[in-house]
Design a protein around this motif. Sequence first.
Motif, short mmCIF file in Angstrom:
data_model
loop_
_atom_site.label_atom_id
_atom_site.label_comp_id
_atom_site.label_asym_id
_atom_site.label_seq_id
_atom_site.Cartn_x
_atom_site.Cartn_y
_atom_site.Cartn_z
N ILE A 25 0.85 -1.19 0.00
CA ILE A 25 0.00 0.00 0.00
C ILE A 25 0.88 1.24 0.00
CG2 ILE A 25 -1.72 1.32 1.30
CD1 ILE A 25 -2.54 -1.32 2.63
N GLY A 26 0.53 2.22 -0.82
CA GLY A 26 1.19 3.52 -0.80
C GLY A 26 0.15 4.61 -0.77
N GLY A 27 0.45 5.71 -0.06
CA GLY A 27 -0.53 6.78 -0.03
C GLY A 27 -0.12 7.96 0.80
N LEU A 28 -1.07 8.87 1.00
CA LEU A 28 -0.88 10.13 1.70
C LEU A 28 -1.79 10.18 2.92
CD1 LEU A 28 0.16 13.13 1.76
CD2 LEU A 28 -1.84 13.68 0.36
N GLU A 29 -1.23 10.60 4.04
CA GLU A 29 -1.99 10.75 5.28
C GLU A 29 -1.95 12.20 5.74
OE1 GLU A 29 -2.31 8.79 9.73
OE2 GLU A 29 -0.42 8.65 8.67
N GLU A 30 -3.09 12.67 6.22
CA GLU A 30 -3.19 13.98 6.85
C GLU A 30 -3.72 13.75 8.26
OE1 GLU A 30 -5.12 18.38 6.13
OE2 GLU A 30 -6.15 16.64 5.29
N ASP A 50 -1.43 -8.84 -8.22
CA ASP A 50 -2.26 -9.66 -9.11
C ASP A 50 -2.80 -8.85 -10.28
OD1 ASP A 50 -4.06 -8.05 -7.82
OD2 ASP A 50 -5.23 -9.67 -6.95
N GLY A 51 -2.34 -7.61 -10.42
CA GLY A 51 -2.80 -6.75 -11.50
C GLY A 51 -4.10 -6.05 -11.21
N ASN A 52 -4.62 -6.19 -9.99
CA ASN A 52 -5.89 -5.57 -9.61
C ASN A 52 -5.65 -4.55 -8.50
OD1 ASN A 52 -7.65 -7.13 -11.31
ND2 ASN A 52 -7.26 -8.86 -9.94
N PRO A 53 -5.44 -3.28 -8.87
CA PRO A 53 -5.21 -2.27 -7.83
C PRO A 53 -6.46 -2.04 -6.99
CG PRO A 53 -5.41 -1.23 -9.97
CD PRO A 53 -5.43 -2.71 -10.20
N LYS A 54 -6.23 -1.64 -5.76
CA LYS A 54 -7.32 -1.37 -4.83
C LYS A 54 -7.20 0.06 -4.32
CE LYS A 54 -7.34 -6.13 -3.14
NZ LYS A 54 -6.86 -6.64 -4.38
N ARG A 74 -8.87 2.51 13.71
CA ARG A 74 -8.73 2.73 12.27
C ARG A 74 -9.92 2.09 11.56
NH1 ARG A 74 -4.51 -0.64 9.07
NH2 ARG A 74 -6.26 -2.05 9.11
N VAL A 75 -10.54 2.84 10.68
CA VAL A 75 -11.61 2.32 9.83
C VAL A 75 -11.07 2.35 8.41
CG1 VAL A 75 -13.97 2.60 9.02
CG2 VAL A 75 -13.38 3.21 11.39
N ARG A 76 -10.84 1.17 7.83
CA ARG A 76 -10.25 1.05 6.49
C ARG A 76 -11.30 0.59 5.49
NH1 ARG A 76 -4.55 -1.31 5.68
NH2 ARG A 76 -4.18 0.92 5.89
N ASN A 77 -11.44 1.36 4.42
CA ASN A 77 -12.34 1.03 3.32
C ASN A 77 -11.48 0.65 2.12
OD1 ASN A 77 -15.06 1.94 4.45
ND2 ASN A 77 -13.69 3.63 4.91
N THR A 78 -11.74 -0.51 1.55
CA THR A 78 -10.96 -1.02 0.42
C THR A 78 -11.92 -1.39 -0.71
OG1 THR A 78 -9.34 -1.94 1.96
CG2 THR A 78 -9.26 -2.75 -0.30
N PHE A 79 -11.65 -0.84 -1.90
CA PHE A 79 -12.51 -1.09 -3.06
C PHE A 79 -11.66 -1.33 -4.29
CE2 PHE A 79 -14.83 1.69 -0.18
CZ PHE A 79 -15.97 0.94 0.03
#
Length: 172
Positions: A25-30, A50-54, A74-79
């Motif tokens: 996972i890579g990303g930005l946090e504020e 697997d070639g399927n980004p989330k 932490r409430v994590r939403n993954t789609f």
Amino acid sequence: MPGENIKYNISLNSFQNLDGSNLTIGGLEEKAVFKNVSVGTFFGFGTEFDGNPKLIFDFKGSLNYCDNLNQNLRVRNTFGGGTATTQIRYSPVSVNVPINDDGLSFYANPHYSGKYDYKNSSWTHSAGVFAGVTKKFANTSLSLEAQRYNLQDIKDNSGKNWSINAILSYEF
């Protein structure tokens, strides 16, 4: 320029499960920090190679008991990639203890998590713990940790219940 109470970081996280699966996972946090309370959001992308980004979107909060102890949520939403879930992870006590004056610290985080899968209309739960060390270099930190999942089934020490994780973070 960020306010004194607002902090930003970008991170790259890799969770290598001992059954051979991986999540990166890579990303930005504020994050807003007020005395002993912090609230924040994280927005990023993940892949299991697997070639399927989330798409990953977190809400986070913590309450410090003292300098080295806190509770956090932490409430994590993954789609995406066939996934649509919300995971709630609560840690009643998390510890972070400095080891030396050069930015090395130890941390441990026991937690309970529940995950709702929207596609299957199912709820799963798990107790777990992760522990590791963090080394800070100016605005950059590197954490290495081990994680044990599904402690409610303490006898199952198979690879699906263990991971080795690495987190690289830059605060600006």
